[in-house]
Write an enzyme that holds these catalytic residues in place. Sequence first.
Site, PDB file in Angstrom:
ATOM      1  N   TYR A 139      46.091  78.604 -58.193  1.00 39.01           N
ATOM      2  CA  TYR A 139      44.859  78.792 -58.951  1.00 39.01           C
ATOM      3  C   TYR A 139      43.643  78.498 -58.073  1.00 39.01           C
ATOM      4  O   TYR A 139      43.589  77.487 -57.371  1.00 39.01           O
ATOM      5  CB  TYR A 139      44.831  77.860 -60.162  1.00 39.01           C
ATOM      6  N   LYS A 181      55.341  46.828 -71.480  1.00 41.51           N
ATOM      7  CA  LYS A 181      54.447  47.728 -72.213  1.00 41.51           C
ATOM      8  C   LYS A 181      54.535  49.139 -71.650  1.00 41.51           C
ATOM      9  O   LYS A 181      55.108  49.361 -70.582  1.00 41.51           O
ATOM     10  CB  LYS A 181      53.009  47.211 -72.144  1.00 41.51           C
TER      11      LYS A 181
END
Length: 349
Positions: free
Chosen positions: A244, A29
């Site tokens: 940042y 999956k």
Amino acid sequence: MTIDLDALVENWRRVAREVAPARAAAVVKADAYGLGAAQVVPVLAAAGCRAFFVANLVEALAIRTLVPDDALLAVLNGLHPGGEAFAADAGITPVLNSIAQARRWQAFGRPAMLQVDTGMARHGLGFEEAVVLAGDAEFRGAVPLLAIISHLSCADEPDRAENAVQLARFEAAAALFPGVARCFANSGGVQLGAAWHGDLVRAGLCLYGAEPADGRAEPFHPVVGLQARVLQTRTVPAGTGVGYGQTWHAPRETRLALLSIGYADGFPRSLSDRGAVWAQGATLPIVGRVSMDVTVVDASALPEGALAEGELVEIIGPHRPIEAVAQEAGTIAYEILTQLGARYQRIYR
């Protein structure tokens, strides 16, 4: 990003040996945990794997032509209403998780698996619901059951009492369906012992080289390697803020290396100011925030000029195991793997 398909196949073979006489299925999956189902499924099929599990019908349809005609392709989350005809036409096996799903599938008279909830409060029928279906002659006559299935919630912690509790509940539910195969253990459940193995084991994380539980004497073969290129190096004076928010300031004159990797590549932002990379014999700490496309590391441990523009540093590999990266990020190896983005150059070998 390098993906060692030979190592992946050997991991599957190892599980197959450890759980015999039970069979080993492959969970593919989420695009084979982010590594590429189009590449992973064929090599596993060539190695002899004859059972594959995905999460939903869309994933199953995407790999249907890659799965041998004599192999099981099962959908763990079951089918949404209206998806039954697509699955039946394609020979895809649903895992039935509710009485409503069972009733809709009954009209097609095709094989299915039946999931029971043994303590995870997630997919599956409660015990009383399982009793209802076990006693429903019309359902049992219409739907050949390939397996009774459940899922362990604490298999990554072998000493947890919940593992034995779930096993007892699973055995009680499976006993309602005499002669039907049992599918219980996931990757972590492999090391719990033969009582948990049943007839079919769903191997997932361990195939891709990560450790599904603590305490294994022999680790699985690493499958994924990840490197990032150096974009630039620079030396900054003491007190310089980086990135940042300027969450990190250089305590002294510091040589920095800017790397071409960020959270758009699936490199977790949670590694800001806490993770590390490896290069040329040294561990280089991440400083400042991981941004969308760039991560900055302190390269002061290396000699001047040791890292040049375009050189590669190790993000995941022999010196930076995926479990260590996950731990630093405050998450698990599953999440690291499945987040790896599409911008990497992927080299299969």
